[in-house]
Design a protein around this motif. Sequence first.
Motif, short mmCIF file in Angstrom:
data_model
loop_
_atom_site.label_atom_id
_atom_site.label_comp_id
_atom_site.label_asym_id
_atom_site.label_seq_id
_atom_site.Cartn_x
_atom_site.Cartn_y
_atom_site.Cartn_z
N ASP A 430 53.72 37.91 6.04
CA ASP A 430 53.05 37.50 7.24
C ASP A 430 52.05 36.34 7.16
O ASP A 430 51.26 36.13 5.94
N PRO A 431 52.52 34.97 7.62
CA PRO A 431 51.66 33.68 7.36
C PRO A 431 50.13 33.72 7.35
O PRO A 431 49.57 32.85 7.35
N ASN A 432 49.78 34.87 8.29
CA ASN A 432 48.11 34.68 8.52
C ASN A 432 47.69 35.75 7.58
O ASN A 432 46.36 35.47 7.38
N THR A 433 48.15 36.75 6.99
CA THR A 433 47.39 37.26 5.95
C THR A 433 48.12 37.52 4.67
O THR A 433 47.64 38.38 3.58
N TRP A 434 49.30 36.88 4.20
CA TRP A 434 49.95 36.72 3.13
C TRP A 434 49.08 36.40 1.71
O TRP A 434 47.94 35.63 2.13
N GLU A 435 49.52 36.88 0.68
CA GLU A 435 48.67 36.60 -0.57
C GLU A 435 49.51 35.67 -1.42
O GLU A 435 50.79 35.57 -1.21
N PRO A 436 49.20 34.92 -1.72
CA PRO A 436 49.64 33.62 -2.50
C PRO A 436 50.40 34.20 -3.83
O PRO A 436 49.96 34.91 -4.32
N TYR A 437 51.55 33.61 -3.76
CA TYR A 437 52.61 34.15 -4.89
C TYR A 437 52.83 33.11 -5.93
O TYR A 437 52.85 33.26 -7.16
N TYR A 438 52.70 31.69 -5.36
CA TYR A 438 52.84 30.54 -6.25
C TYR A 438 51.72 29.84 -6.38
O TYR A 438 50.78 29.89 -5.41
N SER A 439 51.64 29.15 -7.48
CA SER A 439 50.13 28.01 -7.40
C SER A 439 50.62 26.92 -6.48
O SER A 439 49.57 26.39 -6.02
N THR A 440 51.91 26.71 -6.03
CA THR A 440 51.93 25.78 -5.10
C THR A 440 51.73 26.17 -3.70
O THR A 440 51.93 25.53 -2.83
N GLU A 441 51.40 27.44 -3.26
CA GLU A 441 51.06 27.80 -2.04
C GLU A 441 49.81 28.61 -1.93
O GLU A 441 49.63 29.70 -2.68
N LEU A 442 48.82 28.13 -1.17
CA LEU A 442 47.50 28.86 -0.95
C LEU A 442 47.14 28.71 0.40
O LEU A 442 46.87 29.66 1.00
N HIS A 443 47.37 27.64 0.94
CA HIS A 443 47.06 27.59 2.48
C HIS A 443 47.95 27.96 3.30
O HIS A 443 47.58 28.90 4.37
N ARG A 444 49.32 27.69 3.13
CA ARG A 444 50.09 28.58 3.74
C ARG A 444 51.59 28.72 2.68
O ARG A 444 51.66 28.28 1.71
N PRO A 445 52.52 29.74 3.44
CA PRO A 445 53.71 30.09 2.08
C PRO A 445 54.64 28.78 2.18
O PRO A 445 54.79 27.93 2.91
N ALA A 446 54.96 28.62 0.93
CA ALA A 446 56.05 27.71 0.71
C ALA A 446 57.29 27.98 1.42
O ALA A 446 57.63 29.40 1.25
N MET A 447 58.25 27.09 2.18
CA MET A 447 59.16 27.70 2.72
C MET A 447 60.39 26.70 2.05
O MET A 447 60.25 25.48 1.52
N ILE A 448 61.56 27.56 1.87
CA ILE A 448 62.78 26.63 1.37
C ILE A 448 63.85 26.68 2.52
O ILE A 448 64.01 27.62 3.28
N PHE A 449 64.57 25.73 2.81
CA PHE A 449 65.67 25.54 3.62
C PHE A 449 66.76 26.05 3.03
O PHE A 449 67.30 25.57 2.14
N CYS A 450 67.38 27.05 3.65
CA CYS A 450 68.73 27.94 3.02
C CYS A 450 69.74 27.78 3.68
O CYS A 450 69.73 27.68 4.91
N SER A 451 70.82 27.68 3.31
CA SER A 451 72.22 27.37 3.79
C SER A 451 72.64 28.67 4.20
O SER A 451 73.80 28.50 4.98
#
Length: 534
Positions: A430-451
């Motif tokens: 949930d972008p509003n309540t998620w817990e950070p998983y990477y150190s690269t994401e704290l403000h919002r989850p990191a997104m990957i464009f997948c094919s």
Amino acid sequence: MTLQTLTPVNCASLIQPGCSLLQLDDEVLLFGQKGWPKRACPTGVFGVRIKGSDLKLRPITFSNDSCYLPPLRCPAVCRLDPYDDLPESYLIHGGRTPNNEISSSLYLLTMDSRGCNRKLTLRCKEKELVGEVPEARYGHSLSIIQSRGKMACVLFGGRSYMPAGERTTESWNSVIDCPPQVFLFDLEFGCSSAHTLPDLCDGQSFHVSIARKDCVYFLGGHSITSDSRPPRLFRLRVELLQGSPLISCETLDTGLSVSSAIVTRTGPTHSYIILGGYQSDSQKRMECTTVILDEKGIHFEPLEAPNWTPDIIHSRTWFGGSAGEGSVLLAVPTEGRPSQPDVHYFYQVTFKSEGDGVKEDDGTQGCSQESTDYDNSTPLEDSEELYFGREPHELQDGSDDEEDTYNEEDEEDVSQTGYWIKCCLGCQLDPNTWEPYYSTELHRPAMIFCSRGEEGHWVHAQCMELSETLLLKLSQGSRKYFCLDHGGLPYQEMTPPRQVMSLKRTPMKVKSRKNPPTINMSPAKKSFFKRLFE
């Protein structure tokens, strides 16, 4: 003293609980931002400028030979004044990362150079410790002592996670007070030794530590075991003898019941002011106290507090840090007021120094317990929020370094698009309540464009089970995150439309048909065959 309201200029989201304020070369620095730094400031360290009532930040660069300095929250920070032709510097130990991982590293932060336009460049080096190395922790203190012409660091207190053998699913993120041991660091060779003293029988976190010559004073603090803030005051004396050091501890009668307090130095002598902090889980400490260290010991004098605003008085939490000699930067959460666009109210508290007045951006004391971090904790439970605190949004700094200023309006407006919403089916984030998983994401989850899929789509990086190293690799080149199949695509905010390749329809080659053979016959032969078949 004065209390001035400050207006943050595109930097309110950077100054969060857990950050630290440092002073190097007459400049105040903000360290330990909330999330992974954006491309305008890859180091995550910012210069703090207060002009009038505006609070501005500008990114600070690091030298090419610097190591990576993670965005640590609630570390032990200690200032080293210039000595033996060595420049002023800061020691940074421990702290929590945005992933809630606790660090055990020791960093040395110094000034590398000043450009012709006064642009500051820092250098960061990680120092390796050998011997009895302290475990990873946060909320502890680091102080410098001098004895017999030698210098050493004193580390004490802090919190850490429960031992691996005792952690369960329910208590995986539970923290405990570290054992009440005193660690001594030799800065030249990196040797560390642990010492157990009978007077220090209880864990102590988020306390105040102030040092003078060969003595360190530990004041206040919070204990998880007893859930209390007793008015404790210890004096630790360290003699650096030729062989083993001689350490003695004495319990003093005078003390303050406070945790997570802010300390600022006033004047060239060992005179400090303590303000902020908490007396209990539900009560802030609104008083101010002057602390003086001299040859006889430590002395406390009450100091008239500023005229606190109603927002400060009625707030549950507050945090801040020393913004120079006799100056404190203070923040109070707005606590969910929809009319307030910013998350915090900011104030500058200015005290008169012993000399001609306050010298802004000057050196601060050797105390590391200014703050704590109230994320995921009960209100005022030592709320780990006093320091000044991984993710940049900033700054214009007026005339100088105009080209290096940062304005968050220059970044993409992800709130108006579906960039953070589209994900694979079955995503549990949930972008509003998620817990950070990477150190690269704290403000919002990191997104990957997948094919994967017919048109390709944006997926939370965690759903793709990427490693942190791979995520960093994909984020290089001033792009958003892409999967390996789309690593070379230009930045696209929305899910890109499907690129349908037009098919070349080549007509089928029809096998050429041969005409039936024709027989050339004379009229006489035709007549003969006609009569034959009739």
